[in-house]
Design an enzyme around this catalytic site. Structure first.
Site, short mmCIF file in Angstrom:
data_model
loop_
_atom_site.label_atom_id
_atom_site.label_comp_id
_atom_site.label_asym_id
_atom_site.label_seq_id
_atom_site.Cartn_x
_atom_site.Cartn_y
_atom_site.Cartn_z
N CYS A 261 0.80 -1.23 0.00
CA CYS A 261 0.00 0.00 0.00
C CYS A 261 0.83 1.28 0.00
O CYS A 261 0.73 2.08 -0.93
CB CYS A 261 -0.91 0.01 1.22
SG CYS A 261 -2.08 -1.34 1.22
N1 LIG Z 1 -2.85 -5.53 2.67
C1 LIG Z 1 -3.18 -4.40 3.25
O1 LIG Z 1 -2.68 -4.06 4.31
C2 LIG Z 1 -4.22 -3.49 2.63
C3 LIG Z 1 -4.79 -2.49 3.44
C4 LIG Z 1 -5.75 -1.66 2.91
C5 LIG Z 1 -6.12 -1.81 1.57
N2 LIG Z 1 -5.54 -2.77 0.79
C6 LIG Z 1 -5.99 -2.89 -0.59
O2 LIG Z 1 -6.89 -3.99 -0.69
C7 LIG Z 1 -6.76 -4.64 -1.96
C8 LIG Z 1 -6.42 -6.12 -1.76
O3 LIG Z 1 -5.17 -6.22 -1.14
P1 LIG Z 1 -4.65 -7.54 -0.41
O4 LIG Z 1 -3.47 -7.11 0.38
O5 LIG Z 1 -5.78 -8.24 0.25
O6 LIG Z 1 -4.19 -8.42 -1.66
P2 LIG Z 1 -3.75 -9.96 -1.61
O7 LIG Z 1 -2.77 -10.12 -2.72
O8 LIG Z 1 -3.36 -10.36 -0.24
O9 LIG Z 1 -5.08 -10.76 -1.96
C9 LIG Z 1 -5.75 -10.60 -3.13
C10 LIG Z 1 -6.38 -11.94 -3.52
O10 LIG Z 1 -7.14 -11.70 -4.70
C11 LIG Z 1 -7.01 -12.82 -5.55
N3 LIG Z 1 -7.34 -12.40 -6.90
C12 LIG Z 1 -6.59 -11.72 -7.80
N4 LIG Z 1 -7.30 -11.49 -8.92
C13 LIG Z 1 -8.52 -12.04 -8.74
C14 LIG Z 1 -9.69 -12.13 -9.53
N5 LIG Z 1 -9.73 -11.59 -10.74
N6 LIG Z 1 -10.74 -12.79 -9.04
C15 LIG Z 1 -10.71 -13.35 -7.81
N7 LIG Z 1 -9.63 -13.28 -6.99
C16 LIG Z 1 -8.56 -12.64 -7.46
C17 LIG Z 1 -5.58 -13.26 -5.37
O11 LIG Z 1 -5.40 -14.61 -5.74
C18 LIG Z 1 -5.37 -13.02 -3.87
O12 LIG Z 1 -5.66 -14.20 -3.11
C19 LIG Z 1 -5.69 -3.85 -2.70
O13 LIG Z 1 -6.31 -2.87 -3.47
C20 LIG Z 1 -4.91 -3.20 -1.59
O14 LIG Z 1 -4.26 -2.02 -2.03
C21 LIG Z 1 -4.62 -3.63 1.31
#
Ligand SMILES: NC(=O)c1ccc[n+]([C@@H]2O[C@H](COP(=O)([O-])OP(=O)(O)OC[C@H]3O[C@@H](n4cnc5c(N)ncnc54)[C@H](O)[C@@H]3O)[C@@H](O)[C@H]2O)c1
Length: 419
Positions: A261
């Protein structure tokens, strides 16, 4: 069969959200394109630090199931997209996963469904990217046939004080009625909701939160580099300034910014601003400063080894903590990678210790791991504390007598040098 909720993307954001929703009585399923994620969860294994295996077991006994079959989406009252928004190979915002997930949902969209985007992205993503895909894939009209909401995720992995339930959640809709449906949904399992004027304000609020951190981290990083040059103890400066009860929010210097992020989101903001002909000068300057930090750590390490009469070429250097923040196993964008790269390029023999990280690659090469930091400290010429994981006991680290470069301001002793 129908469920209240299907979460698309079962990662650091999607899984804690599901755990909290199911705990409150929401019936739920999860869809992910990763077969490994799905089979792990269905076997009771969590891949997310903040969600223990016991929570997955509780979810499963409440009827939760994970699947790689998108047909499950058609069973949902509400679908929440928690897919990644990273950067492409050329460093630009990559909305590929959001577009793909929106198409997958659109093809299974039913009347009256609530669709929520939680992924972080630039203002306009919900209405200009997600909405048209949902409408063209479904033949339905957003705001009339189905509800569309943006609600940014604010999860802070490893934070033991605040979780999904007690972190206020911003909710916005493409129409006031959509927002109302969003509030009704999240109100089932989140204590406090904040309604924003529209989706762009909610999208921008999320980018502001992370950009605020990015810019302030750059500021203290630059102050730390200046203080080192000027012979000023930056940690004492921070301690003193931090006693002001108003008008000063403390940030701490470190080896650089990492994670999915903080280093990524400002690029979304900058790219979007550039498209409108606006130049965000604080962002460009902050990126330059933060990107300089791993090199600064390498230079400091080289300097300390030289002072000890040990050339960096051939020196044994132990990196303590290679994840991007304390007490998580996530190494995405971690500054430990450029630090290791710089030390390896200078000829050092680099090993690492990290309780949560199994396998750490630097440019396609696996860095050797040590299981006992105490033992490794005995033979290292220098140890660099990159991440202050809870397992690192300052007394034991300092007691090792190994030369320590502390990038976190956690240690004190004759053998300790600070960033
Ligand atoms: N990790 C954090 O601390 C955090 C905090 C706030 C916001 N975010 C935001 O939240 C969002 C998700 O982040 P995350 O850290 O959970 O990501 P992540 O990589 O941990 O998880 C995302 C999941 O989505 C799956 N995925 C990818 N494409 C897909 C699709 N087309 N259909 C179904 N599943 C799919 C992946 O296989 C993965 O398991 C991002 O936009 C991120 O910027 C993350």
């Amino acid at each position: 069969m129908s469920v209240d909720l299907v979460v698309v993307g079962l990662g650091y954001v999607g899984l804690p959200l599901l755990a909290r929703a199911v705990e409150s009585g929401v019936t739920a399923a999860g869809f992910d394109i990763s077969a490994e994620v799905v089979s792990g969860l269905n076997a009771g294994r969590s891949h997310v630090t903040d969600v223990p295996d016991s929570a997955v077991a509780e979810m499963t006994s409440a009827g939760f199931r994970a699947t790689a079959d998108p047909a499950v989406i058609a069973e949902a009252e509400t679908v929440v997209l928690c897919v990644p928004t990273g950067l492409s190979a050329d460093g630009a915002p990559d909305l590929g996963a959001v577009r793909c997930a929106a198409r997958t949902v659109g093809e299974r969209l039913r009347r009256h469904m609530l669709v929520v985007l939680e992924s972080t992205s630039y203002p306009g993503t919900t209405e200009e990217v997600v909405l048209p895909i949902l409408e063209s894939a479904s033949g339905l009209t957003a705001g009339e046939d189905f509800h569309l909401v943006y609600s940014p995720e604010r999860i802070d992995p490893g934070n033991e004080r605040f979780g999904v339930r007690d972190t206020p959640k911003i909710v916005s809709g493409i129409t006031p009625l959509c927002a109302k449906f969003g509030v009704a949904f999240y109100g089932r399992f989140i204590d406090s909701l904040v309604l924003s004027r529209g989706t762009r304000e909610a999208e921008m609020a999320k980018l502001l939160e992370n950009t605020y951190r990015y810019v302030n981290i750059a500021l203290v990083n630059e102050v730390a580099m200046f203080c080192h040059r000027a012979g000023i103890d930056v940690w004492d400066v921070l301690h003193c300034a931090g006693t002001k009860p108003f008008g000063f929010a403390p940030f701490h210097p470190g080896p650089g910014v990492g994670g999915h992020c903080i280093p990524v989101d400002p690029i979304y903001l900058e790219t979007m601003a550039e498209r409108t002909g606006f130049s965000f000068r604080t962002l460009a300057a902050s990126r330059e400063v933060n990107a300089r930090m791993p090199g600064h750590v390498v230079e400091r390490a080289e300097g300390l080894l030289r002072e000890r009469g040990a050339p960096v070429a051939g020196a044994r250097v132990l990196l303590l903590g290679v994840s991007y923040k304390p007490d998580v196993a996530d190494t995405r964008e971690t500054p430990a990678r450029p630090v290791a790269r710089g030390l390896l390029a200078a000829g050092a023999q680099v090993v690492y210790h990290d309780p949560g990280v199994v396998g750490f690659e630097v440019d396609g090469r696996e860095l050797p791991a040590v299981s006992s930091p105490e033992e490794a400290l005995r033979s290292a010429d220098l140890a660099v504390l990159l991440q202050d994981h809870a397992c690192y006991d300052p007394v034991r680290l300092v007691g090792s007598r190994c030369l320590l470069l502390d990038t976190r301001g956690e240690l004190s002793g004759e053998n300790v040098r600070h960033l």
